[in-house]
Scaffold this motif. Structure first.
Motif, PDB file in Angstrom:
ATOM      1  N   ASN A  90       0.860  -1.191   0.000  1.00  0.00           N
ATOM      2  CA  ASN A  90       0.000   0.000   0.000  1.00  0.00           C
ATOM      3  C   ASN A  90       0.892   1.236   0.000  1.00  0.00           C
ATOM      4  N   ASN A  92      -0.465   4.297  -1.093  1.00  0.00           N
ATOM      5  CA  ASN A  92      -1.424   5.393  -1.292  1.00  0.00           C
ATOM      6  C   ASN A  92      -0.977   6.663  -0.568  1.00  0.00           C
ATOM      7  N   LYS A 113      -0.826  -7.387  -4.744  1.00  0.00           N
ATOM      8  CA  LYS A 113      -1.599  -6.178  -5.029  1.00  0.00           C
ATOM      9  C   LYS A 113      -0.831  -4.930  -4.612  1.00  0.00           C
ATOM     10  N   THR A 115      -1.252  -0.798  -4.447  1.00  0.00           N
ATOM     11  CA  THR A 115      -2.166   0.331  -4.563  1.00  0.00           C
ATOM     12  C   THR A 115      -1.365   1.625  -4.480  1.00  0.00           C
ATOM     13  N   GLN A 117      -2.976   4.934  -5.109  1.00  0.00           N
ATOM     14  CA  GLN A 117      -3.900   6.068  -5.156  1.00  0.00           C
ATOM     15  C   GLN A 117      -3.326   7.273  -4.411  1.00  0.00           C
ATOM     16  N   ASN A 132      -4.268   5.725 -10.405  1.00  0.00           N
ATOM     17  CA  ASN A 132      -4.807   4.988  -9.270  1.00  0.00           C
ATOM     18  C   ASN A 132      -5.232   3.585  -9.708  1.00  0.00           C
ATOM     19  N   GLN A 133      -4.296   2.656  -9.697  1.00  0.00           N
ATOM     20  CA  GLN A 133      -4.566   1.308 -10.141  1.00  0.00           C
ATOM     21  C   GLN A 133      -3.953   0.304  -9.186  1.00  0.00           C
ATOM     22  N   ASN A 134      -4.414  -0.934  -9.287  1.00  0.00           N
ATOM     23  CA  ASN A 134      -3.854  -2.038  -8.518  1.00  0.00           C
ATOM     24  C   ASN A 134      -3.068  -2.947  -9.449  1.00  0.00           C
TER      25      ASN A 134
END
Length: 502
Positions: A90, A92, A113, A115, A117, A132-134
């Motif tokens: 993550n 973000n 995954k 992220t 964002q 903003n994609q995974n």
């Protein structure tokens, strides 16, 4: 150290004891025979700045990494995609920039995954149209584990303080705190958890050891420094610093410490079965330890010593290996204890350190005693004495013997061919003779007066495992003794090896 984190709970080993695990991490506790590993790290909303450091990739057991809501800059490093067990990242709400490495796109169908964002300057693809994609990256099984947090946040801090502070042997009126507050108990807390020092477990050079209970559930041993102790703040500090940065299943774990004015205490995991010396001497009562049990205990102790010598950076020399410092937990698993005299060992071209003589009479390496030159073979000598103790169950020094020191006495008995009277009669000959004989050979090679002719702890560990294999394969009856061994019998049995006391 890279990001200047100041998290109070981040002291010592990140994962043990489990009750005092670091904040915002998760560890694996599935395999009792190996130290726990960090599997999840949450550093979100910590105000972190700068690039994402390559040191993260050293957490090879990591499965989840959360760096969101910080101020990281620079690109998303490709190494994150190659961390083989990592499944969730993550990133973000940072200030990351540049195109996302193709390796993340290439692994889109394989499971991890990512992220991103809230990073407006980060290009999710070559055209920079998606921010903003995974993304998904490949996962491959990994074995190696390195605890980056210990190395970065504790190891450097410890040695910076060791270089900066010269501590006198006596308790100074003012002194720097060893660490911050985590794992640190107030003296009033120590009084409470020991029920006002109600139950005494033992006494040594440091002071008295008391039984305690942490949160009413976890039993602990509390070693309280006596004002008249022969050891002082220097040894106390050395023990805390060492145990905060090392962890091995066969080294006693530090639960916490107290450093409040004149009150010094160490809190360890509790070993309900006492120490090896108590069992060999019969002090604990009950049936004598079987030969296979004795071998298992010294093998586990050897593994702990081997870790200090080869698994620590810099390597450590224990300097006080003896049967009273080998503790036994509820499963009779060995835990090497008492690191107050331990020293770092050179990792450059040097082969020894020069230091004042410390140790226990009988276990003290005679070469170290003569020369003040300390190296890891000094521990090997002491460990050889421990092996002789498990074989004979006799005192290390006994003035009424023809040869007072145990190594000289065993050598003298073997030159007369008197093997039977060397072995503890309480074993009732219930052992494989080749196993005991091989252990004798290992022990005598360890106590060679010349350190150069002694094996290292890795060799000793492997040889002792062969002894245990031989004992476990015993199928009733007695086999002919075979004196061959891959550890060379390079010591004269008649040699007097006892150092004089200073």
């Amino acid at each position: 150290a890279i990001y200047g984190l100041n998290i109070r709970s981040w002291q010592g080993d990140p994962c043990v004891p489990e009750l005092l695990k670091w904040e915002d991490i998760k560890c694996s506790y599935t395999n009792r025979s190996t130290p726990p590993r960090i599997v999840s790290l949450d550093l979100s909303s910590r105000g972190l700045k700068g690039v994402i450091a390559p040191a993260f990739q050293n957490l090879t057991e990591l499965r989840k990494l959360d760096l969101s809501n910080n101020s990281f800059t620079g690109g998303v490093p490709a190494f994150l995609a190659s961390m083989k067990l990592l499944s969730i990242i993550n990133l973000n709400w940072n200030d990351l920039t540049g195109p996302l490495p193709n390796v993340f796109h290439d692994g889109e169908k394989n499971g991890l995954k990512l992220t991103i964002q809230g990073n407006p300057k980060l290009c999710a693809d070559a055209s920079c149209k998606k921010n903003n994609q995974n993304y998904v990256v490949p996962v491959v099984a990994s074995v190696a584990s390195v605890l980056i947090i210990v190395a970065v946040l504790v190891f450097i801090l410890v040695f910076k303080k060791k270089r900066a502070t010269q501590v006198q042997h006596e308790l100074p009126s003012t002194r720097p705190s060893i660490f911050t507050q985590t794992k640190r108990f107030t003296y009033s807390e120590v009084i409470a958890l020991t029920d006002n020092f109600e139950r005494v477990l033992g006494e040594g050079g440091f002071g008295v050891v008391y039984h305690g209970s942490l949160n009413g559930t976890q039993p602990v041993a509390v070693k309280l420094l006596s004002p008249s102790s022969v050891q002082g703040y220097k040894e106390f500090k050395a023990e805390v610093e060492l145990l905060l940065r090392v962890h091995h299943v066969n080294l006693v774990s530090l639960v916490g410490y107290c450093d409040e004015e004149s009150h010094l205490a160490l809190l360890y995991e509790y070993a309900p079965n006492g120490d090896l010396k108590q069992h060999l001497s019969g002090e604990r009562g009950g049936s004598p330890l079987k030969w296979s049990s004795r071998l298992k205990i010294v093998i586990e102790t050897a593994q702990g010593l081997e870790y200090l010598h080869t698994g620590c950076k810099p390597p450590m020399i224990h300097r006080d290996v003896k049967t009273t410092n080998i503790l036994l937990d509820e499963h009779f698993q060995a835990k090497l204890a008492d690191f107050g005299l331990s020293r770092s060992f050179p990792i450059g071209g040097e082969t020894h350190v020069s230091t004042a003589i410390v140790g226990t009479p009988g276990y003290l390496d005679p070469e170290y005693y003569r020369t003040n030159r300390l190296n890891e073979k000094s521990d090997v000598y002491s460990f050889g004495i421990v092996i002789l103790e498990i074989i004979t169950s006799r005192p290390v020094i006994q003035q009424t013997r023809e040869k007072p020191h145990i190594a000289a006495w065993v050598g003298h008995m073997l030159t007369k061919g008197d093997f039977e009277n060397v072995v503890d009669p309480r074993l009732n000959r219930e052992y494989e003779p080749t196993s005991v004989w091989k252990a004798l050979e290992i022990a005598m090679s360890c106590v060679n007066p010349s350190s150069e002719k002694r094996p290292n702890m890795s060799q000793v560990t492997n040889e002792l495992k062969q002894c245990l294999t031989s004992e476990n394969s015993r199928q009733g009856g007695r086999k002919n003794m075979d004196s061959r061994s891959s550890v060379e019998m390079s010591v004269s049995f008649a040699t007097e090896v006892t150092p004089n006391a200073r």
